[in-house]
Each structure stands twice: as structure tokens, then as C-alpha cells.
Design an enzyme around this catalytic site. Sequence first.
Site, mmCIF file in Angstrom:
data_model
loop_
_atom_site.group_PDB
_atom_site.id
_atom_site.type_symbol
_atom_site.label_atom_id
_atom_site.label_comp_id
_atom_site.label_asym_id
_atom_site.label_seq_id
_atom_site.Cartn_x
_atom_site.Cartn_y
_atom_site.Cartn_z
ATOM 1 N N SER A 1 0.813 -0.895 -0.077
ATOM 2 C CA SER A 1 0.461 0.367 0.420
ATOM 3 C C SER A 1 0.594 1.236 0.050
ATOM 4 O O SER A 1 1.698 1.178 -1.032
ATOM 5 C CB SER A 1 -0.950 0.247 0.919
ATOM 6 O OG SER A 1 -2.112 0.960 1.538
ATOM 7 N N ASP B 1 0.039 -3.891 -4.128
ATOM 8 C CA ASP B 1 -0.387 -3.022 -4.262
ATOM 9 C C ASP B 1 0.049 -1.064 -4.089
ATOM 10 O O ASP B 1 -0.822 -0.879 -2.933
ATOM 11 C CB ASP B 1 -1.815 -3.368 -2.669
ATOM 12 C CG ASP B 1 -2.570 -3.758 -4.272
ATOM 13 O OD1 ASP B 1 -2.991 -3.101 -5.185
ATOM 14 O OD2 ASP B 1 -4.239 -4.024 -3.865
ATOM 15 N N HIS C 1 -7.300 -4.824 -1.258
ATOM 16 C CA HIS C 1 -6.946 -4.381 -1.006
ATOM 17 C C HIS C 1 -5.504 -4.596 0.304
ATOM 18 O O HIS C 1 -4.565 -4.802 0.250
ATOM 19 C CB HIS C 1 -6.512 -2.906 -0.894
ATOM 20 C CG HIS C 1 -5.421 -2.160 -0.759
ATOM 21 N ND1 HIS C 1 -4.771 -1.780 -1.362
ATOM 22 C CD2 HIS C 1 -5.164 -1.201 0.455
ATOM 23 C CE1 HIS C 1 -3.516 -1.069 -0.821
ATOM 24 N NE2 HIS C 1 -3.421 -0.152 0.414
#
Length: 239
Positions: free
Chosen positions: A51, A77, A153
Amino acid sequence: MGFTISYNATHEIRDAIHVLKWIQANINCAISVVFPETKPDLSKLALVGHSRGGKVVLSMGIQLNGTIPISTIIGLDPVDGDRQGIQTDPPVLTFKENTLNMTVPTLIVGTRHGSENWPLFPQCAPENVSHKQFYKDLIEPVYQFVVAKEYGHMDILDDGICELTELECMGTAGSRAPMSRFAGGVVAAFLQAIVGNNTCFFNDVFTNYESAPVILEVPQQKGELPQNHNLQVPLQDEL
Ligand SMILES: *[C@@H]1O[C@H](CO)[C@@H](O)[C@H](O)[C@H]1NC(C)=O
Ligand SMILES: *[C@@H]1O[C@H](CO)[C@@H](O)[C@H](O)[C@H]1NC(C)=O
Ligand SMILES: *[C@@H]1O[C@H](CO)[C@@H](O)[C@H](O)[C@H]1NC(C)=O
Ligand SMILES: *[C@@H]1O[C@H](CO)[C@@H](O)[C@H](O)[C@H]1NC(C)=O
Ligand SMILES: *[C@@H]1O[C@H](CO)[C@@H](O)[C@H](O)[C@H]1NC(C)=O
């Protein structure tokens, strides 16, 4: 995470680079106190982040520009902010293909759900500032795997890490185990290919992606891993 992605990442990137420098200078000595038999091989360093952490490691790659020998950078991600023009400082994406030079082979793992709308919360990995754009902007060699369905996610995290993370982003309502097995597996296979002198596992994941524990889009690659890439990084014994 969805509601924190606009905050400034400058300090985290700087701190992470300091940690890397500390490791280089001190880890051998620090470890030898407790584990005299253990010799870390600092020629095989990988940066991996999820992330916002994915953005941080890719940003480190740009700032380091080869000054600390790292072997690979992996973004799980990765998210660069809210949208094009509203990126977390310092912006990493250039929105120009083949412009981000990490100087090492990179792997991007994305989730299609990351850019889908979800009640109450903003998209966790908005379309134009996430894995697809990183893959486009990165200079070869770069590989990309995208999870097509079901997992999102936050499903890269372990089961039970934090109940809130299940609400915040679209993802599975069930066990995350298949997703963490895939994400962990593809990272391990890539590391084997990059620093382990063994491309078999990674080639297998890439070619036989249909037998992964999650449903994947067709994996993408730009460029090839350099022949014997790992051998360009001298093994500790050879130093
Ligand atoms: C982010 O932090 C850095 C370092 O403190 C600062 O130079 C920069 O202006 C900040 N960016 C924003 C958008 O506030
Ligand atoms: C990265 O380092 C190379 C030399 O190794 C230099 O030519 C290049 O300008 C540097 N790039 C940046 C963005 O600093
Ligand atoms: C990427 O950076 C490295 C190190 O500075 C340089 O050797 C290489 O030519 C660059 N690649 C491209 C495609 O510009
Ligand atoms: C993403 O970028 C495309 C092309 O620039 C643009 O048409 C689209 O509106 C953008 N999407 C979002 C959600 O900003
Ligand atoms: C890398 O693998 C090849 C083929 O298996 C082997 O011949 C070679 O000795 C290995 N090199 C190192 C440094 O382990």
C-alpha cells in the site's frame, strides 16, 4: 490505508533510508553479539512494501538511485495518493511510460478490487495512482500480477490482524489465507529468482498462473531478468 493516503510520506522515506544505512553499517556487529554464527549477506537486500509502504519502497529506489546496493524492490498494491495531481508527497508516479528507473528488477502485485467503490470509504487503491500506473511508469525489467476477483487491497494482511481493515476496503468476507499464500509465494519465488540463483519457481508462477490459490489476470512483464542476475551481486563469500 484509505483515509490516510494523502499524508506526507517524506519523513517515512527518509527514516527508512536511515534504517537501511544503519543496517549496512551495524547489522553485522549487532547480530554477532547475539548470534555469533550468523553472518547477514548484505549483498542481497530487498525492499518490500504494501500500500503506502509500496510507494515508500519505490520512492526509496528513486532516491537511492543505486547508491546502496539493493537487489530488488517489490510493491504490493502500492498507492501513490488519491488521484493524479493529488499524490502523497513526494509523488512517485510520473504518468509517463518507462520513466521510473529503480536500477533493479521490480515486481508489482495488484488487486482489481483495490480500485472499486466501496460504501463509506474512499477507494483503497484508486485506479490511476496504483499498481497499473506503477507498472506502466517503471523501467524494465518489471513484472506484474493482478488478483482479478474476490480478494482486495487489505487481504494481503493476515487473518485477524485488525477487524477494521476488513470493513475499510472491498475484499473477501472469508479467510484471507489464499491471498496471503499467493502474495507470500510470489514474493518468495521472485526473491529466489533474483538472489537465490533459481528462476524455476518464479517461471512456474508466471506461466502456470491459473493454478494459483487466487484468480489472476494474465501476468505481465516488461523486459527479462538479466541472465544470472543474482551473480552480478557478489555473494558474501566472494567479497
Ligand atoms: C512534506 O514534508 C517535507 C519535509 O518536511 C516538506 O518539505 C514538504 O513541503 C511537505 N509537503 C507538503 C505537501 O506539505
Ligand atoms: C542516477 O545516477 C546516475 C549515475 O549512476 C546519474 O547519471 C543520474 O543522473 C542519477 N539520476 C538521478 C535522478 O539522480
Ligand atoms: C537506470 O539507471 C541505471 C543506474 O543509474 C543506469 O545504468 C541505466 O542505464 C538506467 N536505465 C535507463 C533505461 O535509463
Ligand atoms: C484516470 O485517468 C484517465 C486517463 O487520464 C481519466 O480519463 C480518468 O478520468 C481517471 N480516473 C480517475 C478516477 O481519476
Ligand atoms: C547457480 O546455478 C547454476 C545452475 O544450477 C549453477 O551451475 C551455479 O553454480 C550456481 N551459482 C551459484 C553462485 O550458486
